[in-house]
Write a protein that holds these residues in place. Structure first.
Motif, mmCIF file in Angstrom:
data_model
loop_
_atom_site.group_PDB
_atom_site.id
_atom_site.type_symbol
_atom_site.label_atom_id
_atom_site.label_comp_id
_atom_site.label_asym_id
_atom_site.label_seq_id
_atom_site.Cartn_x
_atom_site.Cartn_y
_atom_site.Cartn_z
ATOM 1 N N ILE A 53 0.792 -1.141 -0.075
ATOM 2 C CA ILE A 53 -0.038 -0.170 0.074
ATOM 3 C C ILE A 53 0.939 1.455 -0.044
ATOM 4 C CG2 ILE A 53 -1.953 1.061 1.232
ATOM 5 C CD1 ILE A 53 -2.676 -1.474 -0.127
ATOM 6 N N TYR A 71 -7.894 6.457 -5.956
ATOM 7 C CA TYR A 71 -8.180 5.486 -5.346
ATOM 8 C C TYR A 71 -7.730 4.280 -6.449
ATOM 9 C CZ TYR A 71 -12.159 5.730 -8.591
ATOM 10 O OH TYR A 71 -12.781 6.075 -9.519
ATOM 11 N N VAL A 90 -8.362 1.076 -2.104
ATOM 12 C CA VAL A 90 -7.424 1.653 -1.156
ATOM 13 C C VAL A 90 -7.546 3.274 -1.776
ATOM 14 C CG1 VAL A 90 -4.939 2.054 -1.038
ATOM 15 C CG2 VAL A 90 -5.877 -0.136 -1.271
ATOM 16 N N GLY A 97 -4.240 5.675 2.200
ATOM 17 C CA GLY A 97 -4.096 4.110 2.753
ATOM 18 C C GLY A 97 -5.356 3.770 3.550
ATOM 19 N N ARG A 98 -6.500 4.559 3.489
ATOM 20 C CA ARG A 98 -7.821 3.863 4.092
ATOM 21 C C ARG A 98 -8.254 2.735 3.070
ATOM 22 N NH1 ARG A 98 -13.580 6.767 5.751
ATOM 23 N NH2 ARG A 98 -14.229 4.986 6.934
ATOM 24 N N GLN A 99 -8.663 1.792 3.570
ATOM 25 C CA GLN A 99 -9.009 0.539 2.681
ATOM 26 C C GLN A 99 -10.324 -0.017 3.131
ATOM 27 O OE1 GLN A 99 -5.910 -2.611 3.198
ATOM 28 N NE2 GLN A 99 -4.728 -0.686 3.569
#
Length: 139
Positions: A53, A71, A90, A97-99
């Protein structure tokens, strides 16, 4: 090398697991199954094998202008082995980094809404269940 730019109004699906070509074909078929149309910009390049990531975030940050991806969806080992083909979504821009995971059957709806900026990544991430998977809108 910059991250691939989606074609038309689709989202990018990056293949990161190269252990099973038949599974990759099955993932693509499942994504496009809703109406037989191509719903993704599919990228199958060995340079993305097991990509982290952080590497994706670094490459996205290095991209300039309108080509900067917001994304990406990863077809990783979990995607390839789970019968629902849950892609890893992602966020590369708003909350880097949010997923969350999204089974292939929900991917076209998410991709369409994100690509026309009808909804934000967070709208879907916030609707994920306790396992971190988006399973559609719950009434």
């Amino acid at each position: 090398m910059p991250l691939p730019v989606p074609e038309d109004l689709t989202s990018t699906v990056l293949r990161t697991d190269f252990s099973d070509d038949a599974a990759w074909l099955a993932v693509r078929t499942a994504i496009d199954a809703a109406d037989g149309s191509r719903h993704a910009t599919y990228v199958s390049h060995p340079r993305f094998t097991g990509v982290s990531i952080q590497t994706l975030l670094d490459e996205a940050a290095a991209t300039e202008g309108d080509d900067e991806p917001g994304y990406a969806f990863l077809a990783d080992a979990i995607t390839m082995t789970d019968p629902s083909f849950p892609l890893l979504a992602v966020d590369l821009y708003d909350e880097p980094g949010r997923q969350f995971r999204v089974p292939a059957r929900w991917y076209p709806d998410i991709s369409a809404n994100l690509s026309i900026a009808n909804m934000d990544f967070a709208d879907f991430a916030d609707a994920a269940d306790d396992s971190g998977t988006f399973r559609g809108w719950q009434d």
